[in-house]
Design an enzyme around this catalytic site. Structure first.
Site, PDB file in Angstrom:
ATOM      1  N   GLU A 112      13.846  -3.201  -1.836  1.00 27.82           N
ATOM      2  CA  GLU A 112      13.019  -3.945  -0.439  1.00 27.82           C
ATOM      3  C   GLU A 112      13.478  -3.971   0.558  1.00 27.82           C
ATOM      4  O   GLU A 112      13.131  -4.197   1.602  1.00 27.82           O
ATOM      5  CB  GLU A 112      12.018  -3.970  -0.986  1.00 27.82           C
ATOM      6  CG  GLU A 112      11.004  -3.654  -1.992  1.00 27.82           C
ATOM      7  CD  GLU A 112      11.150  -3.175  -3.321  1.00 27.82           C
ATOM      8  OE1 GLU A 112      10.705  -2.618  -4.342  1.00 27.82           O
ATOM      9  OE2 GLU A 112      12.497  -3.656  -3.526  1.00 27.82           O
ATOM     10  N   ARG A 157      10.513 -11.327   0.467  1.00 27.30           N
ATOM     11  CA  ARG A 157      10.000 -10.836   1.662  1.00 27.30           C
ATOM     12  C   ARG A 157      10.392 -11.609   3.336  1.00 27.30           C
ATOM     13  O   ARG A 157      10.757 -12.575   2.812  1.00 27.30           O
ATOM     14  CB  ARG A 157       8.288  -9.835   2.276  1.00 27.30           C
ATOM     15  CG  ARG A 157       8.112  -9.015   0.921  1.00 27.30           C
ATOM     16  CD  ARG A 157       8.431  -7.837   0.565  1.00 27.30           C
ATOM     17  NE  ARG A 157       8.501  -6.715  -0.083  1.00 27.30           N
ATOM     18  CZ  ARG A 157       9.170  -6.709  -1.599  1.00 27.30           C
ATOM     19  NH1 ARG A 157       9.827  -7.074  -1.428  1.00 27.30           N
ATOM     20  NH2 ARG A 157       8.458  -5.769  -2.057  1.00 27.30           N
TER      21      ARG A 157
END
Length: 258
Positions: A112, A157
């Protein structure tokens, strides 16, 4: 493909396209006003703060200022939540100030956040945040947050938008919306992944700022591949004394799982 424009006060500040990640526009004018007094040399890309002689007196003073801010904010938060009484605030403050670190190590693995963090995994140095709000965490920061779908799991993130940002889709089927107070929008760095694979706000929507527990300062991918994380310019300058004092690459290597 859906495209969104993030707007603040009806003025577009950045555009990102799904499934691609956000292309950040640096808010230099605002940051320059906020970063007075933080002009550390950018050439210091390798730090060995466990060798005290390599840390300047100015850096130590700024580091102690960060400890003071953290201890004060954490003590006030504990008092506000009823965890300590007003008589215990002082003791709690000094205990926090003199004990422990402002950072912790976190292991992250997955595609990710590639290439920022290797898919094979990386040991991260994360700065603790007593509270995540627009005064402590900024758009562009790489953060560690609680997984909205699994409370016992954590995600890494990049913060793409915060409260007050208007999310406008180029797809007429999607209604525009404004991120409410304490809400934020996070994205994965890997623009090759589909939304479901990236597992970010494109999948689960806005998340609470309270879910953010820290900001990633440094990543050790291998013993010879490591370096600071590219966060917002303001955050990097605020975090620099913490990084110089608390970064210990040898310790990170010992805890590395790869």
């Amino acid at each position: 493909m859906v495209s969104l424009i993030i707007i603040v006060n009806r003025q577009p500040t950045c555009v990102y396209h799904f499934p691609k990640t956000l292309h950040f526009q640096q808010q230099q004018q605002q940051q320059q006003q906020q970063q007075q007094g933080f002009k550390e040399a950018e050439e210091n890309t390798s730090f060995y703060p466990h060798k005290a002689a390599m840390v300047s007196h100015t850096t130590w003073l700024r580091y102690l200022a960060r400890r003071f801010e953290y201890s004060l904010a954490l003590s006030y938060k504990s008092y506000e939540h009823g965890k300590i009484t007003n008589r215990e605030v002082g003791d709690n403050f000094w205990k926090t100030f003199f004990q422990g670190k402002l950072t912790f190590l976190h292991w992250n693995k997955g595609e990710e956040m590639a290439p920022t963090i290797a898919a094979e995994g990386g040991t991260l140095l994360v700065r603790k945040l007593p509270a995540a709000d627009p005064q402590r965490v900024y758009v562009g920061d790489v953060v560690v947050m609680k997984d909205p779908e699994k409370s016992d799991n954590y995600l890494v993130r990049r913060l793409a938008a915060i409260e007050g940002y208007e999310m406008v889709s180029k797809d007429e089927k999607d209604e525009p919306f404004v991120l409410e107070k304490d809400q934020c929008w996070v994205l994965a760095d890997n623009d090759k992944l589909k939304p479901k694979e990236a597992k970010d706000s494109r999948l689960f929507g806005p998340v609470s700022m309270d879910d953010i527990i820290g900001r990633v300062l440094y990543c050790l991918r291998t013993a010879v591949d490591h370096g600071p994380i590219q966060n917002s310019q303001f955050s990097m300058q605020k975090d620099l004394p913490v990084l110089e004092v608390e970064l210990d690459v040898d310790e990170m290597a010992k805890n590395h799982k790869a």
